[in-house]
Design an enzyme around this catalytic site. Structure first.
Site, short mmCIF file in Angstrom:
data_model
loop_
_atom_site.label_atom_id
_atom_site.label_comp_id
_atom_site.label_asym_id
_atom_site.label_seq_id
_atom_site.Cartn_x
_atom_site.Cartn_y
_atom_site.Cartn_z
N CYS A 108 0.31 3.31 3.16
CA CYS A 108 0.92 2.66 4.33
C CYS A 108 2.42 2.94 4.38
CB CYS A 108 0.67 1.16 4.28
SG CYS A 108 -1.08 0.70 4.30
N CYS A 110 0.83 -1.21 0.00
CA CYS A 110 0.00 0.00 0.00
C CYS A 110 0.86 1.26 0.00
CB CYS A 110 -0.93 -0.03 1.22
SG CYS A 110 -1.71 1.53 1.59
#
Length: 505
Positions: free
Chosen positions: A173, A170
């Protein structure tokens, strides 16, 4: 002066003296039948006069340029969280409204489509989140990695558990990681229990056969722990906490094992800035109100600093979206999808199954209105809510990345009186649904197109003069026919008597 005899000569209805007339039994019976026939035909004519006939025609839609059409909807998504459920509207004229919130409401629902609480309100606008400065340097991992085996243990052990649910692939992230680890290090230096393998360490046994070797540092009270969960490795744990977007920052408070009526843990989501300073401030605001007593619960946040960035997390993974939109009378789309300016989604895990509780166009017509206009039932009320109650569920037999699309053809129906007054304006539609594999994030899409033609139903009432004319025709006609039948019957009986007398001679 004109003599009376001359006036009598123009009489259309000349009378036979009563002493020359003879009443017969057959004539009386025929008169009764004729009277009943007159009454019956008069009743039918009166009913026909009171009834309103209709004529149907197809004409070009009379809507003026710039007219809007109301779209009402109520759709349940059992596998889409209200955190990320976004409703977008677009049309061929270039209108694009993303993440509409003004005229819609969201409710978290369980697997049985029942609401689990009050209306869901999201946090701050995620696209405006500050993520801090990216650093190319390696960052030490100071947050604790949690798994399905030790998650409940840490939840019960620490008054505050701040968890970052993430996925290694991600983008957001990875952008959060430096700030998260720095914040974890600063928080650890202030609050956490140091885990070590020193000689003075004590052994603590927890459920699930998990043990921690730890030494309590008197300068650090252990009120909070900053942790992380890799959702690619701990899929069941993330699904249990209804994680659909990465990263999702959740706050668990000690005592949350006191479950609510739906048997879900109470916890919160963090929607604020993701730079190190903001994260530390958020954690400090959670910890400071908590006393140092080891058994004190932390169920309530008494700090006002985090009220804007902390919201109750969805207790279930489903969402019901209801409300209305005003759309232009041109081809367009209503689309529901997962959307966020600061989260990533795993398209293979997204399930856009839904149940259409209600979908209609135009002003809603109350059932009482239809009951008052029963005469129009063959023409109205059959297709104005054609999709209502229909489920469109993907049981994963179709595979991942499935977009569900509906194609709606809308036809306007108008009922007007003979004087041009509009009684009812209704929009009915036909619906065809399909599923398609999508490389991108799957969505639920409703394509709608308004027909350029409309159905015009005109009510035609009969004039009173026409009614009187028909009544007179009925009375005169029955009287005349009955007279002819009586004459035929009388002559026939007379002839039969003559024949019978002739035989006797």
């Amino acid at each position: 002066m004109v003599s009376t005899s001359k006036i009598k000569s123009v009489d259309f209805y000349r009378k036979i003296p009563r002493d020359l007339t003879e009443a017969t039994l057959s004539g009386a019976g025929l008169s009764i039948i004729a009277a009943l026939s007159m009454l019956f035909l008069f009743g039918m004519e009166l009913n026909n006069y009171l009834a309103v006939s209709t004529s149907t025609s197809v004409i070009v839609d009379r809507s003026s340029d710039g007219d809007f059409l109301r779209l009402d909807f109520n759709i349940s998504f059992p596998s889409l969280s209200c955190e990320f459920a976004s409703l977008d509207v677009s049309d061929v004229l270039g209108t694009n409204r993303l993440n509409v919130t003004k005229t819609i409401r969201k409710f978290s629902i369980d697997s049985n489509m029942r609401p689990t609480g009050a209306e869901f309100h999201a946090g701050e606008v995620l696209s405006l989140i500050n993520h801090g400065d990216e650093t190319g340097e390696e960052v030490a991992e100071d947050s604790v990695s949690l798994t399905g085996r030790n998650f409940e243990t840490f939840t019960h052990q620490f008054p505050i558990l701040v968890v970052n649910f993430y996925a290694p692939w991600c983008y957001w992230c990875n952008l959060l990681k430096p700030s998260w680890e720095k914040a974890a290090k600063q928080i650890k230096e202030r609050y956490t229990i140091i885990l070590s393998f020193y000689k003075e360490s004590i052994i603590v046994f927890f459920p699930c056969n998990f043990l921690v070797f730890g030494r309590y540092d008197p300068e650090m009270d252990g009120r909070v722990i900053v942790a992380k969960v890799d959702c690619t490795q701990e899929g069941d744990l993330c699904r249990r906490n209804h994680i659909q977007g990465y990263p999702s920052i959740r706050i668990f408070r000690k005592g949350s094992d006191l479950k609510d009526d739906n048997a879900h843990h109470e916890h919160e989501s963090y929607y604020g800035d993701r730079d190190t300073e903001s994260l530390v401030k958020m954690v400090v605001s959670l910890v400071e109100p908590i006393h140092l007593e080891p058994h004190n619960l932390a169920l309530e946040d008494k700090s006002g600093n985090s009220s804007k960035t902390l919201k109750k997390a969805p207790s279930t993974g489903g969402c019901r979206i209801e409300g209305y939109m005003r759309v232009k009378k041109v081809p367009g789309n209503l689309m529901v999808s997962a959307r966020s300016g600061s989260h990533s989604f795993d398209s293979s895990q997204m399930n856009m199954s839904h149940v259409v509780n209600h979908l209609s166009f135009g002003r809603r017509i109350l059932p009482q209105k239809f009951s008052e206009l029963k005469r129009l039932s063959p023409y109205l009320g059959r297709n104005h809510d054609r999709l209502d109650g229909r489920p469109f569920i993907n049981q994963r037999d179709l595979g991942p990345n499935v977009t569900i699309e509906h194609y709606l053809q809308i036809v306007k129906t108008e009922v007007v009186k003979s004087n041009g007054q509009v009684l009812i304006e209704e929009y009915e539609y036909t619906a065809h649904s399909s599923v398609a594999q999508s490389y991108y994030l799957p969505v639920a899409k409703f394509h709608f197109e308004l027909s350029p033609m409309q159905v015009l139903i005109t009510e035609n009432s009969k004039s009173f003069s026409h009614f009187i004319t028909n009544v007179c025709a009925i009375i005169g006609g029955v009287f005349t026919v009955a007279g002819i039948l009586d004459s035929i019957l009388h002559h026939t009986m007379t002839l039969m008597k003559k024949i019978e007398l002739g035989k006797n001679f």
